[in-house]
Design an enzyme around this catalytic site. Structure first.
Site, PDB file in Angstrom:
ATOM      1  N   LEU A 170      42.398  54.652  42.852  1.00 19.30           N
ATOM      2  CA  LEU A 170      41.656  53.404  42.715  1.00 19.30           C
ATOM      3  C   LEU A 170      40.760  53.199  43.941  1.00 19.30           C
ATOM      4  O   LEU A 170      41.206  53.404  45.069  1.00 19.30           O
ATOM      5  CB  LEU A 170      42.663  52.254  42.615  1.00 19.30           C
ATOM      6  CG  LEU A 170      42.075  50.860  42.433  1.00 19.30           C
ATOM      7  CD1 LEU A 170      41.509  50.698  41.030  1.00 19.30           C
ATOM      8  CD2 LEU A 170      43.144  49.798  42.704  1.00 19.30           C
ATOM      9  N   HIS A 171      39.490  52.836  43.717  1.00 19.39           N
ATOM     10  CA  HIS A 171      38.607  52.570  44.871  1.00 19.39           C
ATOM     11  C   HIS A 171      37.632  51.464  44.527  1.00 19.39           C
ATOM     12  O   HIS A 171      37.067  51.432  43.439  1.00 19.39           O
ATOM     13  CB  HIS A 171      37.870  53.832  45.310  1.00 19.39           C
ATOM     14  CG  HIS A 171      37.140  54.543  44.224  1.00 19.39           C
ATOM     15  ND1 HIS A 171      37.774  55.419  43.362  1.00 19.39           N
ATOM     16  CD2 HIS A 171      35.851  54.507  43.834  1.00 19.39           C
ATOM     17  CE1 HIS A 171      36.892  55.887  42.496  1.00 19.39           C
ATOM     18  NE2 HIS A 171      35.716  55.342  42.753  1.00 19.39           N
ATOM     19  N   MET A 172      37.459  50.582  45.495  1.00 18.26           N
ATOM     20  CA  MET A 172      36.499  49.486  45.334  1.00 18.26           C
ATOM     21  C   MET A 172      35.240  49.811  46.138  1.00 18.26           C
ATOM     22  O   MET A 172      35.314  50.147  47.320  1.00 18.26           O
ATOM     23  CB  MET A 172      37.109  48.184  45.855  1.00 18.26           C
ATOM     24  CG  MET A 172      36.222  46.970  45.620  1.00 18.26           C
ATOM     25  SD  MET A 172      36.816  45.523  46.526  1.00 18.26           S
ATOM     26  CE  MET A 172      36.272  45.913  48.171  1.00 18.26           C
TER      27      MET A 172
END
Ligand code: AMP
Ligand code: ZN
Length: 203
Positions: A120-122
């Site tokens: 997961l990456h923002m």
């Protein structure tokens, strides 16, 4: 979907990972290397790591990732709400730091509905979208349409429904094929060179 920021290379042949339902391309795991690379890390603590995006799609582009091995938005549940808030807080802190050194910058914070890279990456990205690494329509539309899901929307969805389920095939992937439009004045442009030339007037 094989859409990569590292699109200059299509990556090595797909590798079947034992126990997985499908195949995982090794290039799609590269964020995990960057999370351990002192040259890429901007800040880190027990919960999160902020790294530079290796192929920035704007003047300033960072990624905030959890230390916890969360593969993507679908793996989230309400227990992750504090973590997502923390990721957003970290992203805003990095943006504030950059803004303190350069006037007129505006940032946005969010997740690609269907990311190409694992963990997961923002994204923390300045709104200029002025970068040689931003090369094609997919890149452009992935940051200027609803394919870019605002971090606050992800948090609200998780808060309200306990999950983040997006209709990727039906709703989000088609957005990548929309005609090219300026993200400021919404005029349609025929191709990337024309678009790149056009957006200079908004800088
Ligand atoms: P996405 O999976 O579409 O949300 O975006 C993945 C992001 O990771 C893109 O903005 C790429 O430019 C970036 N990227 C690709 N490879 C690396 C790497 N090795 N280190 C840091 N960022 C990367
Ligand atoms: Zn315009």
């Amino acid at each position: 979907m094989k859409r990569s920021g590292a699109s200059s290379s299509s990556g090595p042949p797909l590798k079947k990972v034992a126990g997985s339902a499908g195949a995982i391309a090794p290039w799609s795991m590269k964020l995990l290397d960057s999370m351990k690379d002192p040259k890429m890390i901007v800040r880190s603590d027990d919960l999160t790591v902020t790294i530079k995006d290796a192929y920035p799609k704007a003047k300033h582009h960072y990624l905030v990732l959890p230390q916890e091995n969360i593969s993507n938005l679908r793996a989230l549940n309400r227990a992750h709400l504090n973590l997502l808030e923390k990721m957003l807080k970290d992203g805003k802190a990095i943006a504030e730091n950059v803004k303190s050194k350069e006037e007129g910058l505006v940032f946005k914070y969010g997740y690609h509905a269907s990311p190409s890279m694992a963990r997961l990456h923002m994204h923390v990205i300045s709104k200029d979208l002025d970068s040689p690494c931003l090369k094609n329509k997919k890149h452009w539309n992935s940051f200027t349409t609803d394919f870019f899901v605002e971090a606050t929307k992800v948090i609200s969805l998780l808060h309200e429904t306990g999950k983040v389920e997006l209709d990727v095939k039906g709703v989000y992937e088609p957005l990548l094929k929309l005609p090219l439009k300026c993200h400021v004045c919404h005029v349609e442009l025929k191709n990337m060179p024309k678009l790149k030339d056009h957006i200079k007037r908004h800088m």
